[in-house]
Every structure is written in structure tokens, then in C-alpha cells.
Design a protein around this motif. Structure first.
Motif, mmCIF file in Angstrom:
data_model
loop_
_atom_site.group_PDB
_atom_site.id
_atom_site.type_symbol
_atom_site.label_atom_id
_atom_site.label_comp_id
_atom_site.label_asym_id
_atom_site.label_seq_id
_atom_site.Cartn_x
_atom_site.Cartn_y
_atom_site.Cartn_z
ATOM 1 N N THR A 29 -38.108 -42.084 -51.614
ATOM 2 C CA THR A 29 -39.022 -41.909 -52.745
ATOM 3 C C THR A 29 -39.348 -43.200 -53.491
ATOM 4 O O THR A 29 -40.160 -43.190 -54.410
ATOM 5 N N THR A 30 -38.720 -44.310 -53.124
ATOM 6 C CA THR A 30 -38.970 -45.576 -53.817
ATOM 7 C C THR A 30 -38.908 -46.731 -52.828
ATOM 8 O O THR A 30 -38.221 -46.657 -51.808
ATOM 9 N N SER A 31 -39.631 -47.799 -53.145
ATOM 10 C CA SER A 31 -39.614 -48.984 -52.281
ATOM 11 C C SER A 31 -38.440 -49.908 -52.591
ATOM 12 O O SER A 31 -38.185 -50.862 -51.858
ATOM 13 N N ASP A 32 -37.726 -49.621 -53.675
ATOM 14 C CA ASP A 32 -36.576 -50.451 -54.044
ATOM 15 C C ASP A 32 -35.416 -50.222 -53.070
ATOM 16 O O ASP A 32 -35.142 -49.085 -52.679
ATOM 17 N N ILE A 33 -34.756 -51.309 -52.697
ATOM 18 C CA ILE A 33 -33.602 -51.239 -51.801
ATOM 19 C C ILE A 33 -32.382 -51.750 -52.559
ATOM 20 O O ILE A 33 -32.444 -52.785 -53.233
ATOM 21 N N SER A 34 -31.287 -51.027 -52.460
ATOM 22 C CA SER A 34 -30.075 -51.382 -53.198
ATOM 23 C C SER A 34 -29.022 -51.976 -52.268
ATOM 24 O O SER A 34 -28.833 -51.510 -51.144
ATOM 25 N N ARG A 35 -28.332 -53.010 -52.760
ATOM 26 C CA ARG A 35 -27.159 -53.550 -52.058
ATOM 27 C C ARG A 35 -25.937 -53.152 -52.881
ATOM 28 O O ARG A 35 -25.700 -53.723 -53.957
ATOM 29 N N PRO A 36 -25.176 -52.179 -52.431
ATOM 30 C CA PRO A 36 -24.114 -51.582 -53.257
ATOM 31 C C PRO A 36 -22.845 -52.424 -53.351
ATOM 32 O O PRO A 36 -21.744 -51.970 -52.999
ATOM 33 N N GLY A 37 -23.000 -53.675 -53.834
ATOM 34 C CA GLY A 37 -21.828 -54.538 -53.967
ATOM 35 C C GLY A 37 -20.908 -54.090 -55.083
ATOM 36 O O GLY A 37 -19.704 -53.946 -54.896
ATOM 37 N N MET A 49 -28.626 -43.871 -56.423
ATOM 38 C CA MET A 49 -28.377 -43.098 -55.213
ATOM 39 C C MET A 49 -29.640 -42.710 -54.460
ATOM 40 O O MET A 49 -29.587 -42.397 -53.272
ATOM 41 N N GLU A 50 -30.797 -42.724 -55.155
ATOM 42 C CA GLU A 50 -32.046 -42.319 -54.501
ATOM 43 C C GLU A 50 -32.648 -43.430 -53.648
ATOM 44 O O GLU A 50 -33.605 -43.207 -52.909
ATOM 45 N N ARG A 51 -32.081 -44.636 -53.721
ATOM 46 C CA ARG A 51 -32.618 -45.768 -52.961
ATOM 47 C C ARG A 51 -31.979 -45.862 -51.577
ATOM 48 O O ARG A 51 -30.869 -45.378 -51.358
ATOM 49 N N LEU A 52 -32.676 -46.543 -50.686
ATOM 50 C CA LEU A 52 -32.097 -46.922 -49.408
ATOM 51 C C LEU A 52 -31.025 -47.971 -49.678
ATOM 52 O O LEU A 52 -31.242 -48.925 -50.421
ATOM 53 N N GLN A 53 -29.847 -47.785 -49.095
ATOM 54 C CA GLN A 53 -28.716 -48.698 -49.329
ATOM 55 C C GLN A 53 -28.604 -49.680 -48.164
ATOM 56 O O GLN A 53 -28.723 -49.277 -47.002
ATOM 57 N N LEU A 54 -28.387 -50.958 -48.481
ATOM 58 C CA LEU A 54 -28.262 -51.964 -47.426
ATOM 59 C C LEU A 54 -26.937 -52.706 -47.587
ATOM 60 O O LEU A 54 -26.665 -53.286 -48.643
ATOM 61 N N ILE A 55 -26.151 -52.683 -46.551
ATOM 62 C CA ILE A 55 -24.849 -53.345 -46.563
ATOM 63 C C ILE A 55 -24.917 -54.592 -45.684
ATOM 64 O O ILE A 55 -25.168 -54.506 -44.477
ATOM 65 N N GLY A 56 -24.737 -55.744 -46.333
ATOM 66 C CA GLY A 56 -24.748 -57.013 -45.612
ATOM 67 C C GLY A 56 -23.345 -57.530 -45.382
ATOM 68 O O GLY A 56 -22.341 -56.816 -45.559
ATOM 69 N N GLY A 85 -30.434 -43.079 -46.774
ATOM 70 C CA GLY A 85 -29.831 -43.730 -45.624
ATOM 71 C C GLY A 85 -29.120 -45.011 -45.997
ATOM 72 O O GLY A 85 -29.297 -45.549 -47.097
ATOM 73 N N ILE A 86 -28.306 -45.486 -45.073
ATOM 74 C CA ILE A 86 -27.577 -46.746 -45.249
ATOM 75 C C ILE A 86 -27.901 -47.637 -44.050
ATOM 76 O O ILE A 86 -27.775 -47.212 -42.895
ATOM 77 N N VAL A 87 -28.325 -48.847 -44.336
ATOM 78 C CA VAL A 87 -28.658 -49.801 -43.280
ATOM 79 C C VAL A 87 -27.569 -50.859 -43.218
ATOM 80 O O VAL A 87 -27.206 -51.457 -44.239
ATOM 81 N N ILE A 88 -27.049 -51.097 -42.026
ATOM 82 C CA ILE A 88 -26.043 -52.144 -41.798
ATOM 83 C C ILE A 88 -26.732 -53.280 -41.046
ATOM 84 O O ILE A 88 -27.270 -53.077 -39.950
ATOM 85 N N SER A 89 -26.736 -54.474 -41.629
ATOM 86 C CA SER A 89 -27.442 -55.604 -41.026
ATOM 87 C C SER A 89 -26.514 -56.451 -40.154
ATOM 88 O O SER A 89 -25.316 -56.207 -40.054
ATOM 89 N N ARG A 114 -30.742 -57.754 -37.143
ATOM 90 C CA ARG A 114 -31.363 -58.833 -37.906
ATOM 91 C C ARG A 114 -30.503 -59.259 -39.091
ATOM 92 O O ARG A 114 -29.617 -58.527 -39.529
ATOM 93 N N THR A 115 -30.819 -60.440 -39.632
ATOM 94 C CA THR A 115 -30.116 -60.921 -40.819
ATOM 95 C C THR A 115 -30.483 -60.052 -42.018
ATOM 96 O O THR A 115 -31.533 -59.400 -42.047
ATOM 97 N N THR A 116 -29.628 -60.084 -43.030
ATOM 98 C CA THR A 116 -29.829 -59.235 -44.209
ATOM 99 C C THR A 116 -31.144 -59.544 -44.910
ATOM 100 O O THR A 116 -31.894 -58.637 -45.279
ATOM 101 N N THR A 117 -31.446 -60.825 -45.091
ATOM 102 C CA THR A 117 -32.685 -61.211 -45.773
ATOM 103 C C THR A 117 -33.908 -60.714 -45.017
ATOM 104 O O THR A 117 -34.862 -60.204 -45.618
ATOM 105 N N ARG A 118 -33.894 -60.858 -43.697
ATOM 106 C CA ARG A 118 -35.028 -60.407 -42.883
ATOM 107 C C ARG A 118 -35.192 -58.895 -42.960
ATOM 108 O O ARG A 118 -36.315 -58.389 -43.062
#
Length: 311
Positions: A29-37, A49-56, A85-89, A114-118
Motif C-alpha cells: 500500500t505504500t512506496s516506502d521501504i523499511s530497514r528494520p534495524g 508494519m505496512e511497509r515492505l521490509q528489507l534486511i541488508g 513481505g521481507i526482502v533479503i539482499s 543484488r546489493t542493498t542499495t541497488r
């Protein structure tokens, strides 16, 4: 606004589903991506919690230092009912605690080499394009020397015929009759044709023609940034039209203000050439060359010189 689901990311990016298959139809529902550090430390007061989570690499390194009990606890809190969802880079190996929590809660885990930034950059650009504000305008959009020109005006004033002449002169048609416009940034409007009428042009007396079939693939574009608006109107003898170009008219579409020129239409005026020159003049202005201002400065200098000689 288009709906985006987690499975759309699988189809459009080099991602692999490794867990939580039951949740691939979850809506983003949002274009914001969260890094749950900070969440990895146990602080979930402001967890988006509504954002896509990215773990680098950093988040994963901290997670691996946790005890098995804390790993299980953190993942249970990360994987909520609305987390898309959760994305692992970086192609990192995924701990079993993550896989177990994702399968149990139905939160998809997507693996990327891919790298986290990419990954963040590509996913953010994709989601922002999907969630961009949207409108539709009656007009014709043409790519002229790299300038996206939106031609507007009343029905029957000659917009499509002018577009046809511009295509014959080597320019590219983007959309005819209806232009779908989305605001991808605070100052960036992208126009594209509705799928039903893509590559088609309506000419009164001829009907519908396929520009790509007649003129080749180089005569069309699927989308283009809109930079200039040309409004065509029937010549009004009682109206005073701009003859110098010093006063720039503007038109606002959504939140973006664009330069606009009004061109009067009457027999004998070659609209295609006029619009072509307007696009070239717009490019010159962006490079710092303004013919109207130069003329005004010359005129002022001559007047000042004449006054000096009189005195």
C-alpha cells in the motif's frame, strides 16, 4: 491508483521466493521501504508494519548475534498480518528462524542477489511509479526533438492532423485523443497512451490509422516526460495574442506547473512547423538563450542611446 501485490515484485525483479508462499497475494500500500534495524533490537513502538521490509548486511549481522530465543521473538514481531513481505539482499544465507516465522505467519521472504542499495533503488522507483498521482487529459502528446509537447485544444481544432504532420517530419507520437498522466515526482509528469488506443491516430475523413504500421517503430513512443504545453484555439480577431514572448503563460496539471503557449489557428498557418519551432525555442531557453529577452535588451539599449544623443 494501481494495486501492487508481492507477487508483482517476483514477476518484475530478479527475486526468489524462499518462504511464506501463502502471502504472495498480499497488497503493498505504500512506496516506502523499511530497514528494520531498530526493530532487531526489540524496539517495535514505531514499527511501520505496512511497509515492505528489507534486511541488508547490517541487520542480518545483528540478527545472527542474537540468541535463538530472541531471534524467534523478533521474527514473530516482524511478521504481522499486514506486512507485505521481507526482502533479503546480497544473496545472504537466510537463518532457519526467519524461514520458520515467515511460513507460520504467511509473510513472503524474497531473496535477491543484488546489493542493498541497488535493491532499494529499483523497488522504490517501481513502487513510486505505480503509486504516482494519476489523471487523464484530452489532447495529443508528441516527442519533438526530445521535448515532450502536450497539444491541447477544443475538439476538431486540428490536434491529430498536426500530430500526423509532425510524425511525417520525423517526430514521435506518444498518445492521441487521451493522454494518461502520472506525477512521478514533485516536478515530473509522465504521459502515456491508454492501452486501447496505443499507436493509433484518428483523422477525420480517414478514420483510425496505425502510426507504427505506417511509419515504423521509430515513429512512436510508449511514454514521455511532458515539458511544454501548446494550446490550439481558433483565431479570435478581438483577442490580443503575444507577439514577443516575454510573458510566459503557465498551466498547472496536478501539482506541476508547466510552460504553455497559445497558438491561434486559421487557414494558411503551418501548425506543425510552428510547434516544432516552439519545441526548439523551449530547448534554447533551457540552455539560457532567450530571443525575446535579447530583443527587449537591444530595444532598450537603442532607446537609451537615442535619448543620450537627443540630450
Amino acid at each position: 491508483m494501481a494495486k501492487v501485490r508481492t507477487k508483482d515484485l517476483l514477476e518484475n525483479f530478479n527475486l526468489t521466493l524462499v518462504a511464506g508462499e501463502d502471502g504472495i497475494h498480499r497488497e503493498i500500500t505504500t512506496s516506502d521501504i523499511s530497514r528494520p534495524g531498530i526493530e532487531m533490537t526489540g524496539y517495535f513502538n514505531y514499527y511501520p508494519m505496512e511497509r515492505l521490509q528489507l534486511i541488508g548486511k547490517t541487520e542480518m549481522a545483528y540478527f545472527l548475534d542474537l540468541t535463538p530465543e530472541h531471534q524467534k521473538e523478533r521474527m514473530e514481531q516482524l511478521c504481522t498480518d499486514i506486512t507485505p513481505g521481507i526482502v533479503i539482499s546480497r544473496g545472504m544465507e537466510i537463518p532457519q528462524a526467519m524461514l520458520d516465522a515467515a511460513n507460520e505467519s504467511g509473510v513472503p521472504i524474497l531473496h535477491s542477489p543484488r546489493t542493498t542499495t541497488r535493491v532499494i533503488s529499483r523497488l522504490t522507483n517501481y513502487l513510486e511509479a505505480k503509486f504516482a498521482p494519476f489523471t487523464a487529459i484530452h489532447g495529443v502528446l508528441v516527442d519533438i526533438y526530445g521535448v515532450g509537447v502536450l497539444i491541447t485544444g477544443q475538439s476538431g481544432v486540428g490536434k491529430s492532423e498536426t500530430a500526423l504532420e509532425l510524425v511525417k517530419r520525423g517526430h514521435r507520437l506518444v498518445a492521441d485523443d487521451s493522454v494518461e498522466i502520472r506525477q512521478e515526482d514533485y516536478d515530473r509528469l509522465i504521459g502515456n497512451p491508454p492501452p486501447l488506443i496505443e499507436h493509433l491516430l484518428e483523422i477525420r475523413g480517414l478514420g483510425i490509422i496505425n502510426v507504427m504500421t505506417l511509419f515504423g517503430a521509430g515513429a512512436v513512443r510508449s511514454y514521455k516526460k511532458i515539458s511544454l504545453i501548446i494550446n490550439l484555439e481558433l483565431w479570435d480577431e478581438n483577442k490580443q495574442y503575444d507577439r514577443l514572448g516575454l510573458d510566459e503563460e503557465r498551466m498547472k496539471i496536478m501539482d506541476v506547473s508547466l510552460p504553455k503557449a497559445t497558438i491561434p489557428v486559421r487557414p494558411g498557418r503551418n501548425l506543425a512547423v510552428i510547434i516544432e519551432v516552439a519545441a526548439m525555442n523551449f530547448r534554447l531557453k533551457r540552455m539560457g538563450v532567450n530571443a525575446a529577452e535579447e530583443f527587449s535588451e537591444r530595444l532598450t539599449a537603442m532607446i537609451d542611446q537615442g535619448n543620450d544623443e537627443t540630450e
